[in-house]
Motif scaffolding. Structure first.
Motif, PDB file in Angstrom:
ATOM      1  N   TYR A 197       0.837  -1.200   0.000  1.00 35.77           N
ATOM      2  CA  TYR A 197       0.000   0.000   0.000  1.00 35.77           C
ATOM      3  C   TYR A 197       0.878   1.259   0.000  1.00 35.77           C
ATOM      4  N   ALA A 198       1.897   1.274   0.862  1.00 33.82           N
ATOM      5  CA  ALA A 198       2.782   2.438   0.930  1.00 33.82           C
ATOM      6  C   ALA A 198       3.591   2.587  -0.356  1.00 33.82           C
ATOM      7  N   ALA A 199       4.018   1.472  -0.934  1.00 27.10           N
ATOM      8  CA  ALA A 199       4.831   1.522  -2.152  1.00 27.10           C
ATOM      9  C   ALA A 199       4.065   2.142  -3.315  1.00 27.10           C
ATOM     10  N   ARG A 200       2.745   2.005  -3.316  1.00 30.90           N
ATOM     11  CA  ARG A 200       1.932   2.507  -4.421  1.00 30.90           C
ATOM     12  C   ARG A 200       1.391   3.912  -4.180  1.00 30.90           C
ATOM     13  N   ALA A 201       1.756   4.500  -3.046  1.00 31.52           N
ATOM     14  CA  ALA A 201       1.288   5.849  -2.736  1.00 31.52           C
ATOM     15  C   ALA A 201       2.026   6.881  -3.590  1.00 31.52           C
ATOM     16  N   GLN A 202       1.483   8.078  -3.650  1.00 33.03           N
ATOM     17  CA  GLN A 202       2.127   9.150  -4.399  1.00 33.03           C
ATOM     18  C   GLN A 202       3.509   9.452  -3.800  1.00 33.03           C
ATOM     19  N   PRO A 203       4.525   9.615  -4.637  1.00 33.95           N
ATOM     20  CA  PRO A 203       5.884   9.871  -4.135  1.00 33.95           C
ATOM     21  C   PRO A 203       6.107  11.339  -3.798  1.00 33.95           C
TER      22      PRO A 203
ATOM     23  N   TYR B  95       4.197  12.512   1.531  1.00 34.74           N
ATOM     24  CA  TYR B  95       3.083  12.585   2.462  1.00 34.74           C
ATOM     25  C   TYR B  95       2.521  11.211   2.843  1.00 34.74           C
ATOM     26  N   THR B  96       3.134  10.162   2.318  1.00 32.66           N
ATOM     27  CA  THR B  96       2.888   8.797   2.787  1.00 32.66           C
ATOM     28  C   THR B  96       4.238   8.134   2.971  1.00 32.66           C
ATOM     29  N   LEU B  97       4.498   7.619   4.163  1.00 34.79           N
ATOM     30  CA  LEU B  97       5.769   6.976   4.490  1.00 34.79           C
ATOM     31  C   LEU B  97       5.488   5.589   5.049  1.00 34.79           C
TER      32      LEU B  97
ATOM     33  N   ASP C  54      13.025  -0.532  -4.312  1.00 32.74           N
ATOM     34  CA  ASP C  54      12.542   0.713  -4.907  1.00 32.74           C
ATOM     35  C   ASP C  54      12.179   1.776  -3.882  1.00 32.74           C
ATOM     36  N   PHE C  55      11.997   1.378  -2.622  1.00 35.55           N
ATOM     37  CA  PHE C  55      11.707   2.376  -1.598  1.00 35.55           C
ATOM     38  C   PHE C  55      12.863   3.371  -1.483  1.00 35.55           C
ATOM     39  N   VAL C  56      12.546   4.594  -1.142  1.00 36.75           N
ATOM     40  CA  VAL C  56      13.568   5.616  -0.906  1.00 36.75           C
ATOM     41  C   VAL C  56      13.909   5.622   0.577  1.00 36.75           C
ATOM     42  N   PRO C  57      15.127   5.239   0.959  1.00 34.46           N
ATOM     43  CA  PRO C  57      15.493   5.200   2.379  1.00 34.46           C
ATOM     44  C   PRO C  57      15.467   6.594   3.009  1.00 34.46           C
ATOM     45  N   ILE C  58      15.009   6.653   4.235  1.00 32.78           N
ATOM     46  CA  ILE C  58      15.015   7.910   4.986  1.00 32.78           C
ATOM     47  C   ILE C  58      15.945   7.800   6.187  1.00 32.78           C
TER      48      ILE C  58
ATOM     49  N   PRO D 208       8.639   4.707  -3.857  1.00 36.59           N
ATOM     50  CA  PRO D 208       9.589   4.872  -4.964  1.00 36.59           C
ATOM     51  C   PRO D 208       9.429   6.229  -5.651  1.00 36.59           C
ATOM     52  N   LYS D 209      10.563   6.818  -6.020  1.00 36.98           N
ATOM     53  CA  LYS D 209      10.637   8.084  -6.759  1.00 36.98           C
ATOM     54  C   LYS D 209      10.334   9.312  -5.904  1.00 36.98           C
ATOM     55  N   THR D 210      10.253   9.140  -4.586  1.00 36.92           N
ATOM     56  CA  THR D 210      10.146  10.310  -3.712  1.00 36.92           C
ATOM     57  C   THR D 210      11.431  11.130  -3.838  1.00 36.92           C
TER      58      THR D 210
END
Length: 339
Positions: free
Chosen positions: A96-102, A105-107, A131-135, A274-276
Protein backbone atom coordinates in the motif's frame (compact mmCIF):
# COMPACT_ATOMS: atom_id res chain seq x y z
CA UNK A 1 31.08 -6.56 10.99
CA UNK A 2 29.28 -3.86 9.05
CA UNK A 3 29.66 -0.16 9.77
CA UNK A 4 26.02 0.17 10.70
CA UNK A 5 26.32 -2.36 13.53
CA UNK A 6 29.06 -0.17 14.96
CA UNK A 7 26.64 2.73 14.63
CA UNK A 8 24.00 0.72 16.45
CA UNK A 9 26.36 -0.11 19.30
CA UNK A 10 28.19 3.19 19.69
CA UNK A 11 25.75 5.78 18.40
CA UNK A 12 25.73 7.56 15.08
CA UNK A 13 27.41 10.78 16.08
CA UNK A 14 30.26 9.06 17.93
CA UNK A 15 31.18 7.03 14.86
CA UNK A 16 30.76 9.61 12.13
CA UNK A 17 31.32 12.90 13.87
CA UNK A 18 29.34 16.03 13.18
CA UNK A 19 31.33 16.99 10.09
CA UNK A 20 31.02 13.58 8.45
CA UNK A 21 27.29 13.44 9.19
CA UNK A 22 26.82 16.85 7.55
CA UNK A 23 28.99 15.87 4.57
CA UNK A 24 26.93 12.75 3.91
CA UNK A 25 23.64 14.59 4.20
CA UNK A 26 24.81 17.26 1.76
CA UNK A 27 26.10 14.64 -0.66
CA UNK A 28 22.70 12.96 -0.80
CA UNK A 29 20.92 16.28 -1.09
CA UNK A 30 23.15 17.31 -4.00
CA UNK A 31 21.51 14.62 -6.12
CA UNK A 32 18.49 16.87 -6.49
CA UNK A 33 19.42 20.44 -5.64
CA UNK A 34 16.42 22.15 -7.29
CA UNK A 35 14.00 19.86 -5.47
CA UNK A 36 15.97 20.32 -2.27
CA UNK A 37 15.29 24.05 -2.16
CA UNK A 38 11.59 23.47 -2.76
CA UNK A 39 11.38 20.78 -0.09
CA UNK A 40 13.17 22.97 2.43
CA UNK A 41 10.72 25.82 1.98
CA UNK A 42 7.41 24.05 1.31
CA UNK A 43 7.58 20.58 2.89
CA UNK A 44 5.56 19.59 4.80
CA UNK A 45 2.48 21.63 4.05
CA UNK A 46 -0.18 19.02 4.88
CA UNK A 47 -0.57 15.95 7.16
CA UNK A 48 1.89 13.08 6.68
CA UNK A 49 0.76 9.46 7.02
CA UNK A 50 3.14 6.91 8.48
CA UNK A 51 1.95 3.46 7.42
CA UNK A 52 2.76 0.70 9.91
CA UNK A 53 2.27 -2.79 8.40
CA UNK A 54 1.52 -4.46 11.75
CA UNK A 55 -1.28 -4.26 14.29
CA UNK A 56 -1.22 -1.78 17.21
CA UNK A 57 0.63 -2.93 20.30
CA UNK A 58 3.82 -4.17 18.67
CA UNK A 59 7.22 -2.49 19.04
CA UNK A 60 7.06 -1.31 15.43
CA UNK A 61 3.78 0.49 16.13
CA UNK A 62 5.01 1.99 19.40
CA UNK A 63 8.16 3.35 17.78
CA UNK A 64 6.24 4.79 14.84
CA UNK A 65 3.93 6.66 17.20
CA UNK A 66 6.85 7.90 19.28
CA UNK A 67 8.58 9.20 16.15
CA UNK A 68 5.35 10.72 14.81
CA UNK A 69 4.67 12.65 18.02
CA UNK A 70 8.18 14.06 18.20
CA UNK A 71 8.35 14.90 14.49
CA UNK A 72 5.09 16.80 14.93
CA UNK A 73 6.83 19.09 17.37
CA UNK A 74 10.15 19.19 15.52
CA UNK A 75 8.71 19.94 12.07
CA UNK A 76 5.52 21.77 13.14
CA UNK A 77 3.44 19.38 11.07
CA UNK A 78 0.76 16.74 11.54
CA UNK A 79 1.87 13.09 11.47
CA UNK A 80 -0.77 10.35 11.49
CA UNK A 81 0.07 6.68 12.10
CA UNK A 82 -2.04 4.30 10.03
CA UNK A 83 -1.94 0.57 10.82
CA UNK A 84 -2.42 -1.71 7.82
CA UNK A 85 -1.92 -5.23 9.15
CA UNK A 86 -2.92 -8.43 7.41
CA UNK A 87 -0.85 -11.22 8.91
CA UNK A 88 1.20 -11.53 5.72
CA UNK A 89 4.49 -10.47 7.33
CA UNK A 90 3.80 -6.81 6.70
CA UNK A 91 3.49 -7.22 2.94
CA UNK A 92 0.00 -5.75 2.53
CA UNK A 93 0.76 -2.49 4.31
CA UNK A 94 4.12 -2.22 2.59
CA UNK A 95 2.55 -2.67 -0.84
CA UNK A 96 0.00 0.00 0.00
CA UNK A 97 2.78 2.44 0.93
CA UNK A 98 4.83 1.52 -2.15
CA UNK A 99 1.93 2.51 -4.42
CA UNK A 100 1.29 5.85 -2.74
CA UNK A 101 2.13 9.15 -4.40
CA UNK A 102 5.88 9.87 -4.13
CA UNK A 103 5.35 13.29 -2.59
CA UNK A 104 6.56 12.67 0.95
CA UNK A 105 3.08 12.58 2.46
CA UNK A 106 2.89 8.80 2.79
CA UNK A 107 5.77 6.98 4.49
CA UNK A 108 6.38 3.39 5.64
CA UNK A 109 7.75 2.48 9.05
CA UNK A 110 8.84 -1.15 9.05
CA UNK A 111 11.09 -3.81 10.54
CA UNK A 112 13.47 -6.08 8.55
CA UNK A 113 10.80 -8.32 7.02
CA UNK A 114 9.31 -6.03 4.37
CA UNK A 115 12.58 -4.22 3.66
CA UNK A 116 15.20 -6.98 3.47
CA UNK A 117 13.79 -10.48 4.10
CA UNK A 118 10.34 -11.10 2.61
CA UNK A 119 11.46 -10.82 -1.00
CA UNK A 120 13.35 -14.08 -0.51
CA UNK A 121 10.36 -15.82 1.08
CA UNK A 122 7.40 -14.65 -1.02
CA UNK A 123 7.73 -15.18 -4.77
CA UNK A 124 4.93 -12.75 -5.68
CA UNK A 125 5.40 -9.60 -3.63
CA UNK A 126 3.34 -6.68 -4.89
CA UNK A 127 6.28 -4.32 -4.42
CA UNK A 128 10.05 -4.27 -4.76
CA UNK A 129 11.72 -3.33 -1.45
CA UNK A 130 14.73 -2.00 -3.36
CA UNK A 131 12.54 0.71 -4.91
CA UNK A 132 11.71 2.38 -1.60
CA UNK A 133 13.57 5.62 -0.91
CA UNK A 134 15.49 5.20 2.38
CA UNK A 135 15.02 7.91 4.99
CA UNK A 136 16.48 6.72 8.29
CA UNK A 137 17.42 3.64 10.22
CA UNK A 138 15.62 4.69 13.39
CA UNK A 139 16.39 2.17 16.14
CA UNK A 140 17.65 -1.30 16.96
CA UNK A 141 16.42 -3.92 19.42
CA UNK A 142 18.91 -6.56 20.45
CA UNK A 143 17.87 -10.18 20.62
CA UNK A 144 18.48 -12.43 23.60
CA UNK A 145 18.62 -16.21 23.85
CA UNK A 146 16.51 -17.41 26.77
CA UNK A 147 15.83 -20.79 28.36
CA UNK A 148 13.28 -21.69 31.05
CA UNK A 149 14.30 -21.26 34.65
CA UNK A 150 14.53 -25.03 35.15
CA UNK A 151 16.60 -25.63 32.00
CA UNK A 152 19.89 -27.48 32.47
CA UNK A 153 21.57 -25.11 29.99
CA UNK A 154 23.54 -22.25 31.48
CA UNK A 155 25.48 -21.07 28.41
CA UNK A 156 25.21 -20.92 24.63
CA UNK A 157 28.25 -23.19 24.51
CA UNK A 158 26.34 -25.90 26.38
CA UNK A 159 23.45 -25.68 23.92
CA UNK A 160 25.84 -25.99 20.98
CA UNK A 161 27.64 -28.92 22.59
CA UNK A 162 24.34 -30.73 23.32
CA UNK A 163 23.01 -30.09 19.80
CA UNK A 164 26.17 -31.47 18.21
CA UNK A 165 26.06 -34.58 20.37
CA UNK A 166 22.34 -35.19 19.76
CA UNK A 167 21.31 -33.88 16.31
CA UNK A 168 17.62 -33.06 16.12
CA UNK A 169 17.01 -33.46 19.85
CA UNK A 170 16.70 -29.76 20.69
CA UNK A 171 14.01 -27.37 19.50
CA UNK A 172 13.55 -23.63 19.42
CA UNK A 173 10.49 -21.37 19.22
CA UNK A 174 9.96 -18.41 16.92
CA UNK A 175 7.21 -15.97 16.04
CA UNK A 176 6.92 -17.52 12.59
CA UNK A 177 8.88 -18.59 9.52
CA UNK A 178 11.01 -15.78 8.16
CA UNK A 179 10.98 -13.65 11.33
CA UNK A 180 14.27 -12.33 12.69
CA UNK A 181 13.86 -14.78 15.59
CA UNK A 182 13.69 -17.69 13.16
CA UNK A 183 16.53 -16.48 10.96
CA UNK A 184 18.78 -15.73 13.94
CA UNK A 185 18.73 -19.38 15.01
CA UNK A 186 19.07 -20.59 11.42
CA UNK A 187 22.20 -18.44 11.17
CA UNK A 188 23.40 -19.95 14.46
CA UNK A 189 22.75 -23.45 13.11
CA UNK A 190 24.62 -22.64 9.91
CA UNK A 191 27.68 -21.18 11.60
CA UNK A 192 27.93 -23.86 14.29
CA UNK A 193 26.86 -26.81 12.12
CA UNK A 194 23.81 -27.76 14.18
CA UNK A 195 20.58 -29.69 13.64
CA UNK A 196 17.83 -28.09 15.79
CA UNK A 197 14.08 -28.34 15.24
CA UNK A 198 12.15 -25.15 14.48
CA UNK A 199 8.74 -24.70 16.15
CA UNK A 200 7.00 -21.66 14.61
CA UNK A 201 4.12 -19.82 16.25
CA UNK A 202 1.81 -17.06 15.07
CA UNK A 203 3.61 -14.14 16.64
CA UNK A 204 6.14 -13.50 19.38
CA UNK A 205 3.61 -13.55 22.23
CA UNK A 206 2.39 -17.02 21.26
CA UNK A 207 5.98 -18.20 20.86
CA UNK A 208 6.94 -17.00 24.34
CA UNK A 209 3.85 -18.63 25.83
CA UNK A 210 4.48 -21.98 24.12
CA UNK A 211 8.14 -21.88 25.02
CA UNK A 212 7.43 -21.19 28.71
CA UNK A 213 4.95 -24.07 28.71
CA UNK A 214 7.74 -26.41 27.63
CA UNK A 215 7.00 -26.78 23.93
CA UNK A 216 10.52 -25.72 22.91
CA UNK A 217 13.95 -25.79 24.53
CA UNK A 218 14.96 -22.19 23.90
CA UNK A 219 13.81 -18.95 22.30
CA UNK A 220 15.67 -16.05 20.68
CA UNK A 221 13.48 -12.99 21.23
CA UNK A 222 13.73 -9.23 21.45
CA UNK A 223 15.36 -8.19 24.71
CA UNK A 224 12.68 -5.62 25.58
CA UNK A 225 9.85 -8.12 25.18
CA UNK A 226 11.75 -10.70 27.24
CA UNK A 227 12.74 -8.54 30.21
CA UNK A 228 9.46 -8.98 32.18
CA UNK A 229 9.87 -12.77 31.98
CA UNK A 230 13.55 -12.55 32.89
CA UNK A 231 12.82 -10.32 35.87
CA UNK A 232 10.05 -12.53 37.27
CA UNK A 233 12.25 -15.60 36.96
CA UNK A 234 10.25 -17.57 34.42
CA UNK A 235 13.08 -17.52 31.89
CA UNK A 236 16.85 -17.14 32.12
CA UNK A 237 18.92 -15.09 29.67
CA UNK A 238 22.10 -16.87 28.64
CA UNK A 239 23.36 -14.89 25.62
CA UNK A 240 22.82 -11.43 24.09
CA UNK A 241 22.88 -10.78 20.35
CA UNK A 242 24.67 -7.42 20.58
CA UNK A 243 28.32 -6.67 19.86
CA UNK A 244 28.88 -5.67 23.49
CA UNK A 245 27.19 -6.70 26.73
CA UNK A 246 24.18 -4.61 27.71
CA UNK A 247 23.84 -2.55 30.87
CA UNK A 248 20.47 -4.08 31.79
CA UNK A 249 22.03 -7.59 31.92
CA UNK A 250 25.75 -6.97 32.53
CA UNK A 251 26.50 -10.55 33.58
CA UNK A 252 25.00 -12.11 30.45
CA UNK A 253 27.66 -12.74 27.77
CA UNK A 254 27.20 -11.91 24.12
CA UNK A 255 26.70 -14.65 21.55
CA UNK A 256 29.90 -13.41 19.91
CA UNK A 257 31.85 -14.45 23.00
CA UNK A 258 31.04 -18.03 21.99
CA UNK A 259 30.70 -17.61 18.21
CA UNK A 260 33.03 -14.82 17.07
CA UNK A 261 31.33 -12.04 15.08
CA UNK A 262 27.85 -13.52 15.60
CA UNK A 263 25.24 -10.82 16.23
CA UNK A 264 21.47 -10.71 15.94
CA UNK A 265 19.07 -7.82 16.32
CA UNK A 266 15.79 -6.44 15.06
CA UNK A 267 15.83 -2.99 13.53
CA UNK A 268 13.29 -0.39 12.48
CA UNK A 269 13.42 2.13 9.68
CA UNK A 270 11.47 4.77 7.80
CA UNK A 271 11.25 4.74 4.00
CA UNK A 272 9.25 6.59 1.33
CA UNK A 273 7.49 5.37 -1.82
CA UNK A 274 9.59 4.87 -4.96
CA UNK A 275 10.64 8.08 -6.76
CA UNK A 276 10.15 10.31 -3.71
CA UNK A 277 12.56 13.27 -4.13
CA UNK A 278 15.82 12.67 -2.24
CA UNK A 279 15.59 16.15 -0.73
CA UNK A 280 12.48 15.13 1.20
CA UNK A 281 14.29 12.08 2.56
CA UNK A 282 17.20 14.26 3.65
CA UNK A 283 14.92 16.70 5.48
CA UNK A 284 13.05 13.93 7.32
CA UNK A 285 16.28 12.12 8.13
CA UNK A 286 17.82 15.21 9.71
CA UNK A 287 14.72 15.73 11.86
CA UNK A 288 14.70 12.09 12.98
CA UNK A 289 18.40 12.26 13.89
CA UNK A 290 17.63 15.19 16.19
CA UNK A 291 14.62 13.42 17.71
CA UNK A 292 16.64 10.30 18.49
CA UNK A 293 19.13 12.38 20.49
CA UNK A 294 16.45 13.86 22.76
CA UNK A 295 16.89 12.76 26.36
CA UNK A 296 13.20 11.96 26.83
CA UNK A 297 13.16 9.77 23.71
CA UNK A 298 16.35 8.00 24.76
CA UNK A 299 14.87 7.33 28.20
CA UNK A 300 11.68 5.82 26.77
CA UNK A 301 13.65 3.59 24.41
CA UNK A 302 16.06 2.55 27.14
CA UNK A 303 13.07 1.31 29.13
CA UNK A 304 12.28 -1.00 26.23
CA UNK A 305 15.93 -2.05 25.74
CA UNK A 306 15.88 -0.32 22.34
CA UNK A 307 18.85 1.66 21.03
CA UNK A 308 18.16 4.91 19.14
CA UNK A 309 20.09 5.44 15.90
CA UNK A 310 18.94 8.07 13.38
CA UNK A 311 21.01 7.43 10.24
CA UNK A 312 21.31 9.24 6.93
CA UNK A 313 19.47 7.94 3.83
CA UNK A 314 22.77 6.77 2.35
CA UNK A 315 23.69 4.82 5.46
CA UNK A 316 20.28 3.18 5.57
CA UNK A 317 20.52 2.21 1.89
CA UNK A 318 23.91 0.59 2.47
CA UNK A 319 22.70 -1.23 5.56
CA UNK A 320 19.56 -2.62 3.89
CA UNK A 321 21.65 -3.85 0.97
CA UNK A 322 24.02 -5.66 3.33
CA UNK A 323 21.10 -7.15 5.28
CA UNK A 324 19.48 -8.35 2.05
CA UNK A 325 22.66 -10.10 0.97
CA UNK A 326 23.12 -11.63 4.41
CA UNK A 327 19.61 -13.02 4.80
CA UNK A 328 19.13 -13.91 1.15
CA UNK A 329 22.18 -16.14 1.25
CA UNK A 330 20.97 -17.85 4.43
CA UNK A 331 17.40 -18.36 3.20
CA UNK A 332 18.58 -19.93 -0.04
CA UNK A 333 21.17 -22.18 1.58
CA UNK A 334 18.83 -23.33 4.36
CA UNK A 335 15.90 -23.68 1.92
CA UNK A 336 13.64 -21.68 4.21
CA UNK A 337 10.07 -21.26 3.01
CA UNK A 338 6.77 -19.94 4.35
CA UNK A 339 3.44 -21.72 4.21
Amino acid sequence: MTDIFHLIESGLEACLGRRELLRRALAVGALAMPAYATAQSDYPSKPIRIVVPVAPGFATDYLARLIAENLRVKMNATFVVENRASGAAGNVGSEYAARAQPDGYTLLFASPGPLSINKFLYPKLGFDPADFVPISLVASAQNVLVVRANSPFKTLGEIIEHAKARPGALSYASGGAGTTQHLAVEMLKSQAGLDILHIPYKGSAAAMSGFIQGQADFFVAELGNSMPFIRDGRVRAIAIGSVKRVSSLPDVPTMAETLPSFTTSAWYGLVAPPKTPPAIAVKLSAAIAEVMKQSDVEAKLQGMSILPIGSTPAEMAKFIQEESVRWGKLIRSAKIAVD
